[in-house]
Design a protein around this motif. Structure first.
Motif, PDB file in Angstrom:
ATOM      1  N   CYS A  35       0.811  -1.230   0.000  1.00 23.42           N
ATOM      2  CA  CYS A  35       0.000   0.000   0.000  1.00 23.42           C
ATOM      3  C   CYS A  35       0.839   1.272   0.000  1.00 23.42           C
ATOM      4  CB  CYS A  35      -0.973  -0.001   1.174  1.00 23.42           C
ATOM      5  SG  CYS A  35      -0.203   0.245   2.800  1.00 23.42           S
ATOM      6  N   HIS A  50      -1.608   0.672   7.848  1.00 18.91           N
ATOM      7  CA  HIS A  50      -1.704   0.427   6.404  1.00 18.91           C
ATOM      8  C   HIS A  50      -2.900   1.193   5.845  1.00 18.91           C
ATOM      9  CE1 HIS A  50       1.180  -2.985   6.263  1.00 18.91           C
ATOM     10  NE2 HIS A  50       0.799  -3.149   7.518  1.00 18.91           N
ATOM     11  N   CYS A  54      -5.402  -2.962   2.460  1.00 21.49           N
ATOM     12  CA  CYS A  54      -4.075  -3.569   2.293  1.00 21.49           C
ATOM     13  C   CYS A  54      -4.030  -4.913   3.012  1.00 21.49           C
ATOM     14  CB  CYS A  54      -2.989  -2.647   2.844  1.00 21.49           C
ATOM     15  SG  CYS A  54      -1.337  -3.374   2.718  1.00 21.49           S
TER      16      CYS A  54
HETATM   17 ZN   LIG Z   1       0.201  -1.952   3.559  1.00 15.93          ZN
END
Ligand SMILES: [Zn+2]
Length: 83
Positions: A35, A50, A54
Motif C-alpha cells: 500500500c 496500512h 491492504c
Molecule cells: Zn500496507
C-alpha cells in the motif's frame, strides 16, 4: 503464496527475505510494499498503519521491532576494544 518464516529456527537470510518481501527500508523510513504507507524511525513505537484494504495489515504491526529482532539475532563477533 509467500510462507511465514519467523520461527526461532528460521535462518537469518529467510527472516530478512520475509521482512523485505513486506517492507522497504529507505533512509530513515520504511514503506509497506503493497500500500506504500510509510513510517519514520521516530514513529517506531507506534503501530504501523496500512491504507484501507491492504492485505499487509495482517502482518506485524511493528516492523521496526521485527527488523531489530532480526538484526539482533545475527551471529556477529563482539566489537573490538579500542586500541
Ligand atoms: Zn500496507
Amino acid at each position: 503464496m509467500f510462507r511465514l518464516n519467523k520461527g526461532a529456527n528460521a535462518t537469518h537470510s529467510g527472516r530478512l527475505l520475509y521482512w523485505t518481501n513486506i517492507w522497504t527500508l529507505s533512509g530513515d523510513f520504511l514503506a509497506c510494499n503493497e500500500c506504500q504507507s510509510t513510517q519514520t524511525v521516530r514513529q517506531a513505537e507506534t503501530p504501523f498503519t496500512h491504507r484501507p484494504g491492504c492485505s499487509g495489515a495482517k502482518n506485524s504491526a511493528n516492523p521496526w521491532e521485527e527488523l531489530r529482532d532480526i538484526l539482533d539475532s545475527l551471529p556477529l563477533s563482539p566489537a573490538r576494544a579500542p586500541a
